[in-house]
Design a protein around this motif. Sequence first.
Motif, mmCIF file in Angstrom:
data_model
loop_
_atom_site.group_PDB
_atom_site.id
_atom_site.type_symbol
_atom_site.label_atom_id
_atom_site.label_comp_id
_atom_site.label_asym_id
_atom_site.label_seq_id
_atom_site.Cartn_x
_atom_site.Cartn_y
_atom_site.Cartn_z
ATOM 1 N N VAL A 83 0.467 -1.177 -0.009
ATOM 2 C CA VAL A 83 -0.060 -0.099 -0.016
ATOM 3 C C VAL A 83 0.914 1.134 -0.031
ATOM 4 O O VAL A 83 0.516 2.148 -0.880
ATOM 5 C CB VAL A 83 -0.946 0.150 1.073
ATOM 6 N N ILE A 84 1.860 1.233 0.923
ATOM 7 C CA ILE A 84 2.896 2.375 0.861
ATOM 8 C C ILE A 84 3.580 2.439 -0.385
ATOM 9 O O ILE A 84 3.806 3.864 -0.977
ATOM 10 C CB ILE A 84 3.875 2.091 2.050
ATOM 11 N N GLY A 85 3.914 1.423 -1.194
ATOM 12 C CA GLY A 85 4.441 1.403 -2.346
ATOM 13 C C GLY A 85 3.607 2.088 -3.386
ATOM 14 O O GLY A 85 3.954 2.861 -4.225
ATOM 15 N N LEU A 86 2.135 1.580 -3.172
ATOM 16 C CA LEU A 86 1.303 2.057 -4.364
ATOM 17 C C LEU A 86 1.110 3.797 -4.220
ATOM 18 O O LEU A 86 1.084 4.220 -4.896
ATOM 19 C CB LEU A 86 -0.189 1.524 -3.909
ATOM 20 N N VAL A 87 0.989 4.342 -2.964
ATOM 21 C CA VAL A 87 0.921 5.514 -2.698
ATOM 22 C C VAL A 87 2.106 6.344 -3.235
ATOM 23 O O VAL A 87 2.177 7.454 -3.808
ATOM 24 C CB VAL A 87 0.734 6.014 -1.143
ATOM 25 N N ALA A 88 3.411 5.931 -3.355
ATOM 26 C CA ALA A 88 4.590 6.525 -3.573
ATOM 27 C C ALA A 88 4.548 6.377 -5.216
ATOM 28 O O ALA A 88 5.055 7.359 -5.871
ATOM 29 C CB ALA A 88 5.815 5.656 -3.216
ATOM 30 N N THR A 89 3.870 5.392 -5.790
ATOM 31 C CA THR A 89 3.811 5.207 -7.354
ATOM 32 C C THR A 89 2.752 6.473 -7.599
ATOM 33 O O THR A 89 3.314 6.962 -8.751
ATOM 34 C CB THR A 89 3.310 3.920 -7.622
ATOM 35 N N ALA A 90 1.921 6.636 -7.091
ATOM 36 C CA ALA A 90 1.006 7.775 -7.399
ATOM 37 C C ALA A 90 1.691 8.973 -7.656
ATOM 38 O O ALA A 90 1.427 9.865 -8.669
ATOM 39 C CB ALA A 90 -0.245 7.831 -6.489
ATOM 40 N N TYR A 91 2.412 9.341 -6.699
ATOM 41 C CA TYR A 91 3.188 10.420 -6.820
ATOM 42 C C TYR A 91 3.801 10.760 -8.084
ATOM 43 O O TYR A 91 3.876 11.664 -8.893
ATOM 44 C CB TYR A 91 4.093 10.626 -5.498
ATOM 45 N N PHE A 92 4.777 9.665 -8.237
ATOM 46 C CA PHE A 92 5.602 9.714 -9.515
ATOM 47 C C PHE A 92 4.912 9.549 -10.738
ATOM 48 O O PHE A 92 5.106 10.303 -11.827
ATOM 49 C CB PHE A 92 6.906 8.516 -9.526
ATOM 50 N N GLY A 93 3.658 8.917 -10.749
ATOM 51 C CA GLY A 93 2.742 8.950 -11.785
ATOM 52 C C GLY A 93 2.131 10.265 -12.172
ATOM 53 O O GLY A 93 2.228 10.978 -13.243
ATOM 54 N N GLY A 94 2.176 11.170 -10.962
ATOM 55 C CA GLY A 94 1.634 12.511 -11.279
ATOM 56 C C GLY A 94 2.774 13.402 -11.887
ATOM 57 O O GLY A 94 2.431 14.312 -12.697
ATOM 58 N N LEU A 95 3.910 13.151 -11.516
ATOM 59 C CA LEU A 95 5.113 13.936 -12.057
ATOM 60 C C LEU A 95 5.117 13.799 -13.595
ATOM 61 O O LEU A 95 5.450 14.514 -14.460
ATOM 62 C CB LEU A 95 6.378 13.189 -11.434
ATOM 63 N N VAL A 96 4.817 12.389 -14.031
ATOM 64 C CA VAL A 96 4.847 12.079 -15.586
ATOM 65 C C VAL A 96 3.697 12.873 -16.324
ATOM 66 O O VAL A 96 3.781 13.517 -17.200
ATOM 67 C CB VAL A 96 4.765 10.569 -15.724
#
Length: 415
Positions: free
Chosen positions: A42-55
């Motif tokens: 779950v923590i990894g998914l939240v972190a992934t959301a941030y980098f997805g937003g950067l893209v």
Amino acid sequence: MFAATRPVQSLLLAIFVMMAGSGFLSTLIGLRLERAGSGTMVIGLVATAYFGGLVLGALRSGEIVRRVGHIRAFAAFVALLSASTLTYALLQHPLLWAALRLVDGICIAGVFICLESWLNDRAEPETRGSVLAFYMVALYSGQALGQLLLQTGKTVPAVPFELASILISLAIIPICLTRSAAPMLGEVEPLSLRRLFIASPLGVAGAGVTGLALGAFYGLAAIYARRLGLSLADTGTFMMVVILGGVALQWPLGRLSDRYDRRRVIIGCFAVTLAISAALATEMRGLALLVLGFGFGGLSFALYPLCVAHANDRLLPSERVSASGQLVLLYSVGAALGPMGAASAMTLAGPGGLFLFIALCTAAMLGFGLWRLAATQPVPDAAQQDFQILPRTTPVAALLDPASSDDAQPQPQKG
């Protein structure tokens, strides 16, 4: 050298304050989710959301800047980011926080596009290197110092989010009060990924794998540190030391790559990063953890600009800006995937799984790099471009790179 920054001092101050406020949020959010009982995935998914937003932000925010102008766009991105930061303090739920991190990523990308295009417009050709160096110092020093705010929530949990929001909001002031005219944001014609890979397989693969490794680190390093038993203060210190290591070693490694075959320096950095990651995977503590963390930051942070410089060596001058834009997007996609891969490794292998995942990524890249070293000839020393430190932010940052100037000589070699 300092005279070169006078036209852009307000911009540098804005990025320093912005990063002091927003740069520690990924650490803080990971720690809060873990304390609330959220699993590593779950923590990894939240972190992934941030980098997805950067893209997403890197691809789309430029349209907003062109439509309303730099100052209005900057104010809008910062206001939304400040509001998002305060929302974390109202309700803690992984799905909500993932959505907020997506918004954060989009806003941060928009802020970088505004500032980097403005810096590019204000920097003179002969001062681009100095302006870029000061920009990097402002960005990473703000991010490093921001880690110290992790300790402020011991008695009132909302305080770190409130302080972050205050600093983010204050970043608007230097921009709104600047007397510098805002530039027009141009568009860069993209270079096909196929053409880029044919020209520099090592540069393309290196940028993507570096994104995997650093995305995993930023998303889960704080969880790694806490599960080793580090206090909140020591966790912040560990994160700060890694970031400062990244600032300290980029320039020496870059100068080394200017003197020798850059591919060998890249391969050497991947090899030593592999060794350090393997050591960190054994869950060391104390001074050894900080020393290894400093070395990890110094080497891994240098890999992206080294890969960009290597790709530039093998491209026409007219292709370098668009190539650098493609490479930073590849890095960002890798960073979006990295946290989930590392979270899976940590679920299976415990805290050390984070650096085990990074070690596997760097080992694969080391093997690929050795193959490229054997398969191709190096760029002649006289034709190799000067190394330039580059941020891993948005494609607009490539415009600040003096290596993108048409004065450089084209290189037909491939590798």
